[in-house]
Design a protein around this motif. Structure first.
Motif, PDB file in Angstrom:
ATOM      1  N   ARG A  16      -9.527  13.881 -13.154  1.00 32.73           N
ATOM      2  CA  ARG A  16      -9.885  13.035 -12.011  1.00 32.73           C
ATOM      3  C   ARG A  16      -9.646  11.563 -12.322  1.00 32.73           C
ATOM      4  O   ARG A  16      -9.142  10.820 -11.485  1.00 32.73           O
ATOM      5  CB  ARG A  16     -11.340  13.258 -11.612  1.00 32.73           C
ATOM      6  CG  ARG A  16     -11.570  14.527 -10.818  1.00 32.73           C
ATOM      7  CD  ARG A  16     -12.957  14.565 -10.227  1.00 32.73           C
ATOM      8  NE  ARG A  16     -14.010  14.608 -11.217  1.00 32.73           N
ATOM      9  CZ  ARG A  16     -14.514  15.701 -11.759  1.00 32.73           C
ATOM     10  NH1 ARG A  16     -14.052  16.874 -11.394  1.00 32.73           N
ATOM     11  NH2 ARG A  16     -15.472  15.644 -12.656  1.00 32.73           N
ATOM     12  N   LEU A  45      -5.922  10.921 -12.306  1.00 25.90           N
ATOM     13  CA  LEU A  45      -5.424  10.965 -10.942  1.00 25.90           C
ATOM     14  C   LEU A  45      -5.790   9.686 -10.200  1.00 25.90           C
ATOM     15  O   LEU A  45      -4.969   9.087  -9.507  1.00 25.90           O
ATOM     16  CB  LEU A  45      -5.982  12.191 -10.211  1.00 25.90           C
ATOM     17  CG  LEU A  45      -5.528  12.391  -8.782  1.00 25.90           C
ATOM     18  CD1 LEU A  45      -4.015  12.612  -8.748  1.00 25.90           C
ATOM     19  CD2 LEU A  45      -6.242  13.570  -8.154  1.00 25.90           C
ATOM     20  N   ARG A  46      -7.049   9.248 -10.357  1.00 25.80           N
ATOM     21  CA  ARG A  46      -7.513   8.018  -9.720  1.00 25.80           C
ATOM     22  C   ARG A  46      -6.689   6.823 -10.212  1.00 25.80           C
ATOM     23  O   ARG A  46      -6.259   5.974  -9.423  1.00 25.80           O
ATOM     24  CB  ARG A  46      -8.997   7.802 -10.036  1.00 25.80           C
ATOM     25  CG  ARG A  46      -9.744   7.032  -9.008  1.00 25.80           C
ATOM     26  CD  ARG A  46     -11.235   6.961  -9.305  1.00 25.80           C
ATOM     27  NE  ARG A  46     -11.844   8.258  -9.489  1.00 25.80           N
ATOM     28  CZ  ARG A  46     -12.595   8.599 -10.531  1.00 25.80           C
ATOM     29  NH1 ARG A  46     -12.866   7.740 -11.477  1.00 25.80           N
ATOM     30  NH2 ARG A  46     -13.124   9.809 -10.612  1.00 25.80           N
ATOM     31  N   LYS A  66      -3.153   7.009  -8.766  1.00 29.17           N
ATOM     32  CA  LYS A  66      -3.149   6.611  -7.353  1.00 29.17           C
ATOM     33  C   LYS A  66      -3.275   5.097  -7.226  1.00 29.17           C
ATOM     34  O   LYS A  66      -2.655   4.491  -6.362  1.00 29.17           O
ATOM     35  CB  LYS A  66      -4.300   7.291  -6.604  1.00 29.17           C
ATOM     36  CG  LYS A  66      -4.036   8.726  -6.252  1.00 29.17           C
ATOM     37  CD  LYS A  66      -5.203   9.288  -5.470  1.00 29.17           C
ATOM     38  CE  LYS A  66      -4.979  10.723  -5.073  1.00 29.17           C
ATOM     39  NZ  LYS A  66      -6.124  11.280  -4.325  1.00 29.17           N
ATOM     40  N   GLU A  67      -4.095   4.512  -8.078  1.00 30.07           N
ATOM     41  CA  GLU A  67      -4.285   3.059  -8.066  1.00 30.07           C
ATOM     42  C   GLU A  67      -2.980   2.342  -8.422  1.00 30.07           C
ATOM     43  O   GLU A  67      -2.655   1.311  -7.847  1.00 30.07           O
ATOM     44  CB  GLU A  67      -5.397   2.683  -9.050  1.00 30.07           C
ATOM     45  CG  GLU A  67      -5.887   1.282  -8.940  1.00 30.07           C
ATOM     46  CD  GLU A  67      -6.708   1.002  -7.698  1.00 30.07           C
ATOM     47  OE1 GLU A  67      -6.811  -0.176  -7.338  1.00 30.07           O
ATOM     48  OE2 GLU A  67      -7.244   1.934  -7.078  1.00 30.07           O
ATOM     49  N   LYS A 124      -0.533   2.565  -5.358  1.00 30.81           N
ATOM     50  CA  LYS A 124      -1.054   2.166  -4.050  1.00 30.81           C
ATOM     51  C   LYS A 124      -0.321   0.912  -3.560  1.00 30.81           C
ATOM     52  O   LYS A 124      -0.244  -0.081  -4.264  1.00 30.81           O
ATOM     53  CB  LYS A 124      -2.549   1.875  -4.158  1.00 30.81           C
ATOM     54  CG  LYS A 124      -3.228   1.729  -2.821  1.00 30.81           C
ATOM     55  CD  LYS A 124      -4.659   1.252  -2.910  1.00 30.81           C
ATOM     56  CE  LYS A 124      -5.556   2.093  -3.747  1.00 30.81           C
ATOM     57  NZ  LYS A 124      -6.960   1.634  -3.674  1.00 30.81           N
ATOM     58  N   GLN A 177      -2.300  -0.766   1.668  1.00 33.05           N
ATOM     59  CA  GLN A 177      -3.505   0.047   1.499  1.00 33.05           C
ATOM     60  C   GLN A 177      -4.685  -0.825   1.065  1.00 33.05           C
ATOM     61  O   GLN A 177      -5.796  -0.656   1.535  1.00 33.05           O
ATOM     62  CB  GLN A 177      -3.261   1.163   0.482  1.00 33.05           C
ATOM     63  CG  GLN A 177      -4.440   2.084   0.270  1.00 33.05           C
ATOM     64  CD  GLN A 177      -4.807   2.868   1.512  1.00 33.05           C
ATOM     65  OE1 GLN A 177      -3.945   3.226   2.302  1.00 33.05           O
ATOM     66  NE2 GLN A 177      -6.079   3.110   1.715  1.00 33.05           N
TER      67      GLN A 177
END
Length: 196
Positions: free
Chosen positions: A57, A60-61, A64-65, A68, A72
């Motif tokens: 997690r 993944l976070r 994604k950051e 982005k 966004q």
């Protein structure tokens, strides 16, 4: 030259029902025998699964950051700002019409100077006030009703300042992150004040 041999200290078996003292044969050994290892595996499996899931997690976070887009960050900052405006004006009715604060419909944060025509006022608290969804969406802000109430709330001089020239603003990703954090914190404070 002789290499120094490291003597391993004895440990107590991690399996609670065993509790035997043993000298580990390898680094990280926590149980005294293969039988205790099988007993210990069931309890460790869940812990290991949770640990791997948490690492997954976090990665993944972080991924994604990294990918982005700036848009966004802008949407997140706008959402945090709008939530703060709605909370700040929660006791007030619609800025554009006579709907009271007890109206059960959807409330918006309505910009007097639109974001498209005046992006520098996007996060200006004097420019944004709570409005009903009917005025904001279907009547494009209902500016004719907005103006007199805005003058009453912030004063004619402040309204003239909004209508006058202003410096354009360029937001970096760091600026947007800071705005998001700032307005989320302000919203939490307002909610705590209401609860108290």
């Amino acid at each position: 030259m002789l290499a120094s041999v490291r003597v391993r200290k004895s440990k107590v078996c991690r399996v609670a029902s065993c509790g035997a003292s043993f000298t580990p044969a390898r680094l990280g050994q926590a149980v005294c025998s293969p039988a205790c290892g099988l007993l210990d595996a069931a309890t460790n499996r869940e812990k290991a699964r949770k640990s791997l899931a948490e690492v997954g997690r976090k990665e993944l976070r972080a991924a994604k950051e990294r990918i982005k887009p700036k848009g966004q960050y802008m949407r997140e900052a706008q959402a945090a700002f709008n939530a703060w405006v709605r909370e700040r004006d929660s006791a007030l009715g619609c800025v554009s019409c006579d709907r009271p604060s007890t109206w059960s419909g959807q409330w918006h944060a309505s910009h007097f100077r639109s974001v498209g025509s005046s992006p520098e006022h996007r996060f200006n608290p004097a420019n944004v006030h709570k409005a009903c969804s009917i005025c904001n969406n279907h009547l494009s802000g209902n500016i004719l009703g907005f103006l007199p109430e805005l003058e009453r709330r912030i004063g004619a001089e402040e309204v003239q300042a909004l209508l006058g020239p202003s410096e354009p603003k360029r937001y970096t990703i760091e600026d947007l992150k800071a705005l998001t954090a700032h307005y989320r914190a302000l919203t939490r404070e307002l909610k705590k004040g209401e609860a108290a």
